[in-house]
Design a protein around this motif. Structure first.
Motif, PDB file in Angstrom:
ATOM      1  N   MET B   1      61.730  40.133  63.680  1.00  0.00           N
ATOM      2  CA  MET B   1      63.006  39.567  64.128  1.00  0.00           C
ATOM      3  C   MET B   1      64.146  40.484  63.694  1.00  0.00           C
ATOM      4  SD  MET B   1      63.702  35.536  64.064  1.00  0.00           S
ATOM      5  CE  MET B   1      63.339  35.455  62.338  1.00  0.00           C
ATOM      6  N   ASN B   2      64.933  40.941  64.662  1.00  0.00           N
ATOM      7  CA  ASN B   2      65.995  41.887  64.327  1.00  0.00           C
ATOM      8  C   ASN B   2      67.178  41.181  63.686  1.00  0.00           C
ATOM      9  OD1 ASN B   2      64.236  43.476  65.639  1.00  0.00           O
ATOM     10  ND2 ASN B   2      65.735  44.390  67.032  1.00  0.00           N
ATOM     11  N   GLU B   3      67.976  41.992  63.044  1.00  0.00           N
ATOM     12  CA  GLU B   3      69.102  41.440  62.305  1.00  0.00           C
ATOM     13  C   GLU B   3      70.273  41.116  63.245  1.00  0.00           C
ATOM     14  OE1 GLU B   3      68.253  44.465  62.530  1.00  0.00           O
ATOM     15  OE2 GLU B   3      69.982  45.820  62.586  1.00  0.00           O
ATOM     16  N   ILE B   4      71.214  40.341  62.685  1.00  0.00           N
ATOM     17  CA  ILE B   4      72.498  40.089  63.359  1.00  0.00           C
ATOM     18  C   ILE B   4      73.521  40.980  62.673  1.00  0.00           C
ATOM     19  CG2 ILE B   4      74.343  38.390  63.719  1.00  0.00           C
ATOM     20  CD1 ILE B   4      72.064  36.231  63.494  1.00  0.00           C
ATOM     21  N   LEU B   5      74.320  41.694  63.468  1.00  0.00           N
ATOM     22  CA  LEU B   5      75.374  42.518  62.858  1.00  0.00           C
ATOM     23  C   LEU B   5      76.703  41.778  62.972  1.00  0.00           C
ATOM     24  CD1 LEU B   5      76.189  45.232  61.538  1.00  0.00           C
ATOM     25  CD2 LEU B   5      76.708  46.074  63.854  1.00  0.00           C
ATOM     26  N   LEU B   6      77.267  41.443  61.814  1.00  0.00           N
ATOM     27  CA  LEU B   6      78.559  40.735  61.790  1.00  0.00           C
ATOM     28  C   LEU B   6      79.636  41.753  61.419  1.00  0.00           C
ATOM     29  CD1 LEU B   6      80.266  38.094  61.805  1.00  0.00           C
ATOM     30  CD2 LEU B   6      79.619  37.780  59.409  1.00  0.00           C
ATOM     31  N   VAL B   7      80.561  42.001  62.351  1.00  0.00           N
ATOM     32  CA  VAL B   7      81.655  42.948  62.084  1.00  0.00           C
ATOM     33  C   VAL B   7      82.899  42.127  61.781  1.00  0.00           C
ATOM     34  CG1 VAL B   7      82.848  45.009  62.902  1.00  0.00           C
ATOM     35  CG2 VAL B   7      80.607  44.419  63.839  1.00  0.00           C
ATOM     36  N   GLU B   8      83.240  42.044  60.484  1.00  0.00           N
ATOM     37  CA  GLU B   8      84.305  41.112  60.071  1.00  0.00           C
ATOM     38  C   GLU B   8      84.926  41.625  58.781  1.00  0.00           C
ATOM     39  OE1 GLU B   8      85.519  37.705  61.257  1.00  0.00           O
ATOM     40  OE2 GLU B   8      86.916  38.744  59.891  1.00  0.00           O
ATOM     41  N   ASP B   9      86.255  41.708  58.744  1.00  0.00           N
ATOM     42  CA  ASP B   9      86.904  42.241  57.550  1.00  0.00           C
ATOM     43  C   ASP B   9      87.384  41.151  56.600  1.00  0.00           C
ATOM     44  OD1 ASP B   9      88.836  41.531  59.519  1.00  0.00           O
ATOM     45  OD2 ASP B   9      90.365  42.575  58.330  1.00  0.00           O
ATOM     46  N   ASN B  10      87.499  39.915  57.098  1.00  0.00           N
ATOM     47  CA  ASN B  10      88.017  38.828  56.259  1.00  0.00           C
ATOM     48  C   ASN B  10      86.851  38.215  55.459  1.00  0.00           C
ATOM     49  OD1 ASN B  10      88.864  36.359  55.265  1.00  0.00           O
ATOM     50  ND2 ASN B  10      90.209  35.927  57.009  1.00  0.00           N
ATOM     51  N   PRO B  11      86.886  38.393  54.108  1.00  0.00           N
ATOM     52  CA  PRO B  11      85.749  37.927  53.297  1.00  0.00           C
ATOM     53  C   PRO B  11      85.518  36.415  53.420  1.00  0.00           C
ATOM     54  CG  PRO B  11      87.536  38.784  51.905  1.00  0.00           C
ATOM     55  CD  PRO B  11      87.927  39.046  53.316  1.00  0.00           C
ATOM     56  N   ASP B  12      86.605  35.653  53.581  1.00  0.00           N
ATOM     57  CA  ASP B  12      86.432  34.201  53.745  1.00  0.00           C
ATOM     58  C   ASP B  12      85.662  33.902  55.023  1.00  0.00           C
ATOM     59  OD1 ASP B  12      87.829  33.878  51.468  1.00  0.00           O
ATOM     60  OD2 ASP B  12      89.519  32.773  52.339  1.00  0.00           O
ATOM     61  N   ASP B  13      86.045  34.610  56.095  1.00  0.00           N
ATOM     62  CA  ASP B  13      85.361  34.373  57.370  1.00  0.00           C
ATOM     63  C   ASP B  13      83.895  34.808  57.269  1.00  0.00           C
ATOM     64  OD1 ASP B  13      87.469  33.209  58.588  1.00  0.00           O
ATOM     65  OD2 ASP B  13      88.008  34.900  59.888  1.00  0.00           O
ATOM     66  N   VAL B  14      83.645  35.918  56.527  1.00  0.00           N
ATOM     67  CA  VAL B  14      82.261  36.358  56.330  1.00  0.00           C
ATOM     68  C   VAL B  14      81.472  35.253  55.640  1.00  0.00           C
ATOM     69  CG1 VAL B  14      80.783  37.971  55.059  1.00  0.00           C
ATOM     70  CG2 VAL B  14      82.825  38.818  56.248  1.00  0.00           C
ATOM     71  N   GLU B  15      82.035  34.779  54.531  1.00  0.00           N
ATOM     72  CA  GLU B  15      81.376  33.736  53.732  1.00  0.00           C
ATOM     73  C   GLU B  15      81.079  32.499  54.586  1.00  0.00           C
ATOM     74  OE1 GLU B  15      80.877  34.014  50.297  1.00  0.00           O
ATOM     75  OE2 GLU B  15      79.861  32.055  50.298  1.00  0.00           O
ATOM     76  N   LEU B  16      82.099  32.058  55.345  1.00  0.00           N
ATOM     77  CA  LEU B  16      81.945  30.832  56.132  1.00  0.00           C
ATOM     78  C   LEU B  16      80.960  31.030  57.276  1.00  0.00           C
ATOM     79  CD1 LEU B  16      85.675  29.643  56.192  1.00  0.00           C
ATOM     80  CD2 LEU B  16      83.770  28.547  55.009  1.00  0.00           C
ATOM     81  N   THR B  17      80.997  32.226  57.883  1.00  0.00           N
ATOM     82  CA  THR B  17      80.076  32.470  58.985  1.00  0.00           C
ATOM     83  C   THR B  17      78.629  32.506  58.465  1.00  0.00           C
ATOM     84  OG1 THR B  17      81.813  33.815  60.000  1.00  0.00           O
ATOM     85  CG2 THR B  17      79.614  33.995  60.950  1.00  0.00           C
TER      86      THR B  17
END
Lengths: 512, 147
Positions: B1-17
């Motif tokens: 299963m391949n990975e999901i690439l999340l391109v996000e600079d806001n650490p809160d949004d990273v954490e919540l996503t």
């Protein structure tokens, strides 16, 4: 002695039947001795009456004196008098030229007279003189320069206005080529060529038109003139009369006007640029609101939720309730930001103008609302066709907001009804309305309805962000219309707005 | 299963996503990169990611638009310009509901455009839908299938 044989046939032909009035009178007594038929006819006296009179009886008193004087001095022979005046029997005055000859008649010195009646000619000449005088007066008094040239381009008329304008005297320019006088050197050849071409082919560019060109004064200074040239048929050749007007002042005013316009244009584009900068700033602001303000809200909401989930067991009821309020408040703020963005969106952007059928649009929106409302869906009455000119996207948002309100505020009625229709106003605009039988409102606050975030009902009573009617007003104003609301508590509400009616054919109506 | 690439600079949004993925039972590894440059280095196996298998591609890219250095739309443009990544599923996940961003996103070849909701529960819902669609239901184009 020719006339001694008065009964001779030649006498009859020469004298009695002559078409010109003739008579003989006695040189001493001035008594008429004989008159012919033409004289009788022209003067109105019978032959017998004539023979009772003297020649002086035909004259006006002053002429009679002159005649007597002349006769005394006259040597025998042929005499002519011009500009004599005779009286007829009915006191008319005849202008006559006279040819007289002394002769011997039956042994007496007599005078034979032939009368040439020139009354008609004199009258025509006088009329001509008066007409010329009138023309002269017009030429003299005209404000415009009136210059006539002959077919060779030589000046034959140069009125006082032309003298004043060009600084020449008429007597100095008469007979000189017009081109060398008033046409600037660089235009002379074109003038000569044009005149030559016209004379050869009849072709012309300037006759009968009002043209603007440069002219030159006697001191060499140039100035702008307006010219109209007409061709006047002459006896031997055609003449050309030009009417010229010095338009220096008008040109100066036009120039000033152009300068003012250019300045105005410059200011408008400067203002437009300033306005565009403000719009750009607003757009950047909305963009940043949409991006940057929502992110922290998302964090507040998300981590509150995480807290509830992760620490749930150790939190007491009150703490949970506080966290719940934090989340509700952040979500509400999110909605307000969205509403503000929508309000700014309907205020910005290009607008199109096309025919839109609001009835058709309302039908589609109602389908959506009814799906959500379920059994609370009101009974909707829509006029068969409600055509208006406007931007289809904005008019859709307008109707969505009005219908959402109507659906919302009728949701507690047992018999909810919504009506959408129109009424033609006295002016160009058509009034459209959305009327419901919902909870209504206190008309004291009718104006507040259209201000952003002003609500007449508690959020707990009817949910909403207080922006819907502000959006409606913004859209109506962008279309140049008016919007107002009528209602009473418990008696429903009616929101009316004006739009320009569409007059185009039904086929052109925009359907989304 | 391949990975999901999340391109996000806001650490809160990273954490919540990431939290939303966990709560939605999405089991794929989620790789987080903080800006557009890093995202392109990851996808093309260059720079910091030079030792990555250059043929390996994530299952889906979740791309924020407002990124430091190289912005999201430019990342998307470069991804679509390369044969290797031309058909890679890219979902724009952003706060912006600006029409011009929507239009540019789709015209540059985004597969989806999802607005990040303020409400965390809605975020979980959105992420779950994304997971369902892009990780389970969607069949990837053959040329980008990497075994």
């Amino acid at each position: 002695m020719i006339l001694s044989a008065a009964e001779d046939a030649p006498f009859r032909l020469l004298f009695a039947a002559n078409p010109l009035p003739m008579w003989l009178y006695d040189a001493e007594s001035l008594q008429f001795l004989e008159v012919n038929d033409a004289a009788i006819d022209r003067y109105g006296y019978t032959r017998d009456e004539f023979l009772q009179k003297r020649i002086t009886d035909l004259r006006t008193p002053e002429d009679a004196e002159r005649l007597v004087h002349d006769l005394r001095r006259a040597a025998p022979g042929l005499r002519r008098w011009t500009n004599m005046r005779h009286r007829t029997r009915d006191a008319r005055i005849l202008d006559v030229d006279i040819v007289a000859h002394t002769l011997d008649f039956r042994g007496r010195a007599a005078v034979l007279v032939v009368v040439h009646d020139v009354t008609e000619r004199k009258r025509a000449e006088a009329a001509l003189r008066r007409s010329d005088a009138r023309h002269r007066a017009i030429l003299e008094a005209a404000l415009d320069c009136i210059i006539t040239m002959d077919g060779d381009g030589r000046v034959i008329e140069f009125n006082p206005a032309a003298e004043r304008t060009f600084g020449y005297r008429k007597k100095d320019v008469f007979g000189r080529p017009l081109a060398e006088l008033i046409i600037p050197a660089d235009l002379r050849q074109a003038h000569r060529d044009g005149l030559a071409r016209h004379r050869a082919t009849g072709e012309h560019k300037v006759l009968g038109h009002r043209i603007e060109m440069r002219a030159v004064r006697s001191d060499g200074s140039e100035f702008p003139v307006e010219v109209a040239i007409t061709k006047i048929p002459g006896d031997a050749e055609e003449l050309y009369t030009g009417y010229l007007r010095d338009i220096t002042e008008r040109k100066r005013e036009e120039g000033a006007l152009l300068a003012v316009n250019a300045e105005l244009e410059r200011r408008v584009s400067q203002r437009t640029a300033e306005l565009q900068a403000a719009v750009d700033e607003l757009e950047a602001f909305s963009y940043s609101v949409s991006h940057d303000l929502r992110a922290p809200l998302r964090s507040i909401d998300g981590f509150s939720q995480a807290l509830v989930e992760d620490a749930g067991p150790v939190l007491n009821e009150e703490t949970r309730s506080h966290l719940d309020r934090i989340r509700k408040a952040t979500q509400r703020m999110g909605q307000l930001i969205d509403a503000l963005l929508q309000l700014s969106k309907v205020s910005r952007g290009e607008m199109t103008r096309e025919a839109v059928d609001l009835a058709d649009l309302a039908g589609r929106i109602a389908l959506d609302l009814n799906r959500r409302a379920g059994e609370h869906a009101p009974e909707m009455t829509v006029a068969p066709s409600l055509l208006a000119m406007g931007d289809p996207r904005l008019l859709r948002i307008l109707l969505e907001n009005l219908l959402e309100n109507a659906w919302k505020f009728t949701s507690r009625q047992t018999d909810p009804r919504v009506e959408i229709g129109s009424a033609s106003g006295p002016d160009e605009a058509t009034t459209f309305f959305v009327r419901d039988n919902g909870v209504g409102f206190d008309p004291t606050y009718a104006e507040h309805l259209f201000s952003p975030f002003r609500r007449l009902h508690a959020v707990s009573e009817f949910p909403g962000n207080g922006i819907g009617l502000a959006i409606v007003r913004r859209i109506v104003h962008r279309h140049g219309g008016h919007v107002w609301a009528e209602g009473a508590p418990g008696r429903g509400a009616c929101v009316s707005f004006t739009l320009e009616p569409a007059r185009r054919a039904r086929e052109d109506v925009h359907h989304e | 299963m391949n990975e999901i690439l999340l391109v996000e600079d806001n650490p809160d949004d990273v954490e919540l996503t990431l939290r939303a993925f966990r709560k939605s039972n999405v089991a794929n590894e989620v790789v987080v990169v903080r800006d557009g440059v890093e995202a392109l280095e990851y996808l093309f196996a260059t720079g910091r990611y030079a030792d990555r298998d250059s043929n390996a591609l994530p299952q889906v890219v979740l791309l924020d638009l407002n990124l430091p250095r190289i912005g999201g739309l430019e990342v998307l443009e470069q991804v679509r310009a390369h044969a290797k990544t031309k058909l890679l599923p890219v979902v724009i996940l952003t706060s912006s509901i600006e029409e011009r961003d929507l239009v540019s996103g789709y015209s540059l070849g985004a597969n989806s455009y999802v607005q990040k909701p303020v409400d965390f529960e809605q975020l979980i819902y959105s992420v779950r839908q994304l997971g369902l669609y892009w990780l389970l239901l969607n069949r990837r184009a053959p040329s980008t299938v990497q075994e």
